[in-house]
Design a protein around this motif. Structure first.
Motif, PDB file in Angstrom:
ATOM      1  N   LEU A  47      30.111  52.127  39.685  1.00 39.97           N
ATOM      2  CA  LEU A  47      31.175  53.022  39.172  1.00 39.97           C
ATOM      3  C   LEU A  47      32.548  52.528  39.187  1.00 39.97           C
ATOM      4  N   LEU A  48      32.583  52.192  40.479  1.00 42.74           N
ATOM      5  CA  LEU A  48      34.071  51.813  41.006  1.00 42.74           C
ATOM      6  C   LEU A  48      34.153  50.261  40.983  1.00 42.74           C
ATOM      7  N   LEU A  49      33.013  49.609  41.580  1.00 41.83           N
ATOM      8  CA  LEU A  49      33.149  48.116  41.871  1.00 41.83           C
ATOM      9  C   LEU A  49      33.336  47.393  40.479  1.00 41.83           C
ATOM     10  N   VAL A  50      32.726  47.844  39.230  1.00 42.73           N
ATOM     11  CA  VAL A  50      32.864  46.949  38.127  1.00 42.73           C
ATOM     12  C   VAL A  50      34.391  47.193  37.947  1.00 42.73           C
ATOM     13  N   GLY A  51      34.854  48.364  37.635  1.00 45.73           N
ATOM     14  CA  GLY A  51      36.214  48.717  37.439  1.00 45.73           C
ATOM     15  C   GLY A  51      37.101  47.776  38.398  1.00 45.73           C
ATOM     16  N   ILE A  52      37.022  47.901  39.640  1.00 45.91           N
ATOM     17  CA  ILE A  52      37.809  47.138  40.565  1.00 45.91           C
ATOM     18  C   ILE A  52      37.614  45.593  40.155  1.00 45.91           C
ATOM     19  N   ALA A  53      36.430  45.159  39.938  1.00 48.50           N
ATOM     20  CA  ALA A  53      36.248  43.635  39.937  1.00 48.50           C
ATOM     21  C   ALA A  53      36.886  43.217  38.468  1.00 48.50           C
ATOM     22  N   PHE A  54      36.878  44.159  37.569  1.00 52.17           N
ATOM     23  CA  PHE A  54      37.640  43.631  36.198  1.00 52.17           C
ATOM     24  C   PHE A  54      39.129  43.962  36.566  1.00 52.17           C
ATOM     25  N   GLY A  55      39.537  44.695  37.238  1.00 54.52           N
ATOM     26  CA  GLY A  55      41.041  44.744  37.558  1.00 54.52           C
ATOM     27  C   GLY A  55      41.308  43.415  38.118  1.00 54.52           C
ATOM     28  N   ILE A  56      40.471  42.817  39.014  1.00 64.56           N
ATOM     29  CA  ILE A  56      41.142  41.755  39.651  1.00 64.56           C
ATOM     30  C   ILE A  56      41.108  40.480  38.838  1.00 64.56           C
TER      31      ILE A  56
END
Lengths: 399, 127
Positions: A47-56
């Motif tokens: 839930l968070l890592l996908v968002g963080i990765a896409f932000g990167i």
């Protein structure tokens, strides 16, 4: 008209050409894809890592001009921002999408909103039934301060060391809340480390548990918890908020929101609000938080030796927090003449409910009829309070 | 808020860590004592007035009012125990609440349906 020159100009202006000149961004894009793989395929805090990765990914893709940039890190952590504060008017007038979303991180709104959701999803019943578990939640904060000392030794500033140490609390929103104020330049590295280690709990904790406890200790069956009345569950969040916020006003934003969310759940007359906090609000904030935190991980600043040190120190903090909880659990086991299973101490590292599940599974391995889950939930939710209090203390000292 | 600390020596960092851990221990120990105190107060009130708990629960929760409506029916047949639940009520016949919870969890798992979307009317032990 020189057709060839047009193609040359187009090629020079393309993102591929810019990527060649900025190798760090290319590395970050590969890293983002790796995080997406971990989140999607390996289900590491997706839930968070996908968002963080896409932000990167978004923040490291080259843009044609300054005006097209989706995020401007210098507006938030540049020298001018540090000296004069963030120019929010400029952000609102000229900022990219992620600049606007990042306001919630910078002002500390997102972690607090997430804590309302966490509170609405948390049952403090097991902790109220066995208040001694609060001490386990406190002991499991050991890693925070050990990592703080080590970070000072490694040459970080005190504020940065405090932000790195908080990874040991195994509480993502708390880590973000503290870091955005004390060391915003390290936010991406600390958030990624915190969430990665939370996802790796089932891998990190069991060897430490087996190392520090005997099979006989792990097999201890605990007495069934008493029933907690509705009234106690309602009074608890109000009482804790008043007491903690009077004692340590700096914990008010996090602890206040946690307890507010819990009161929504327990009072029985705000079911719609509780449902919104647990689902819609939590999901929306998680979405914004993930993508905007990821956006701070720009190649030029993220790819440094400091990031590697943060990752290592985070692991040390996390492991020592687990060890602290376990050792205090052993102490309580000895003091109560074997009535407390030391494994539940390891659940004191927040990360609800993963840490409690791991303690339960290890207890089951030692004794197939041993059900520790509810017992471990006590220290687990106590750990959430403990890490919020730790963050409040560090904020009071270094903020 | 204390003034921001610019530099900390290694010795000071040890002292700071020790003090901070002590504060955390003290704060959580105080919360622990408050919980014990709260529980003791509730127990004392219940002892003095056996209906206190029911009154308090009814005061705080709308759901308790619904339970009270059902209570007379339950009293008619005392061998049936009504389980506490967030949605509706379930009649437990010769099974403990723990066993019933386990059965409901297993059924939900086997049916691949969230537990809150299932409705159990009664659970009965077949001898």
């Amino acid at each position: 008209m020189d057709i060839g020159q047009i193609f040359v100009d187009l090629a020079k202006g393309s993102g591929f050409a810019q990527l060649g000149a900025q190798w760090q961004n290319a590395v970050m894009i590969i890293l983002a894809c790796f995080f997406l793989y971990l989140g999607i395929k390996k289900k590491f805090e997706p839930l968070l890592l996908v968002g963080i990765a896409f932000g990167i990914l978004l923040t490291n893709l080259p843009q044609a001009s300054e005006a097209d940039l989706i995020f401007h890190p210098e507006w938030w952590t540049g020298d001018e921002a540090i000296a004069n504060g963030v120019n929010y008017l400029n952000v609102l007038q000229h900022g990219g999408l992620l600049d606007i979303l990042y306001i919630g991180v910078k002002t500390g709104v997102y972690p607090c909103l997430i804590f309302i959701g966490v509170g609405a999803m948390t049952d403090f019943g097991p902790m109220i039934a066995n208040p001694k578990s609060l001490l386990l939640g406190a002991a499991a904060q050991l890693g925070i301060f050990t990592a703080f000392i080590l970070a000072i030794v490694f040459g970080f500033t005190p504020a940065q060391a405090a932000s790195i140490g908080i990874i040991g609390g195994a509480d993502g929103p708390t880590a973000i809340w503290l870091t955005k104020s004390l060391a915003p330049e390290l936010l991406a590295a600390i958030a990624i480390a915190a969430y990665s280690y939370m996802a790796l709990i089932p891998i990190i904790q069991p060897p430490i548990m087996r190392l520090l406890t005997t099979k006989k200790e792990r097999a201890i069956k605990m007495d069934q918890l008493r029933e907690v009345s509705k009234s106690e569950k309602i009074v608890f969040p109000i009482m804790v908020t008043i007491f903690c916020c009077l004692l340590l006003p700096s914990v008010a934003p996090l602890l206040g929101c946690l307890m507010f969310g819990n009161l929504l759940k327990e009072c029985g007359v705000t079911e719609r609000l509780s449902d919104t906090a647990q689902n819609a609000l939590m999901n929306i904030v998680t979405l914004f938080l993930g993508i905007s935190v990821g956006a701070t991980a720009q190649g030029a600043s993220f790819l440094s030796f400091d990031t590697i040190k943060i990752v290592v120190l985070g692991l040390v903090a996390f492991s020592l927090s687990t060890a602290g909880g376990l050792l205090f659990g052993k102490l309580m086991c000895w003091a109560t003449k074997g009535k407390i299973n030391p494994l539940i101490g390891a659940a004191g590292v927040s990360a609800v409910p993963m840490a409690a599940r791991v303690a339960h599974v290890e207890g089951l391995k030692a004794n197939p009829s041993n059900y520790l889950l509810m017992h471990a939930m006590g220290p687990n939710v106590a750990g959430v309070i403990g890490s919020a209090v730790s963050a409040g203390i560090l904020m009071a000292v270094f903020g | 808020m204390l003034s921001a600390v610019e530099k900390v020596t290694i010795g000071e960092s040890f002292a700071l860590a020790g003090v901070s851990m002590s504060i955390i221990m003290a704060v959580l120990a105080c919360i622990m004592l408050l919980i014990y105190l709260m529980s003791a107060v509730f127990k004392f009130m219940e002892k003095r007035n056996p209906e206190f708990k029911a009154k308090m629960d009814a005061f705080f929760s709308k759901k308790s009012e619904k339970t009270e409506e059902i209570a007379p029916a339950a009293e008619e047949n005392k061998e049936y125990v009504t389980a506490r639940g967030s949605c509706g009520n379930i009649v437990l016949n010769n099974v403990t609440e723990r066993e019933a919870a386990m059965i409901m969890a297993i059924v939900a798992d086997k049916m691949q349906t969230p537990l809150n979307e299932l409705r159990f009317k009664s659970i009965k032990k077949i001898d």
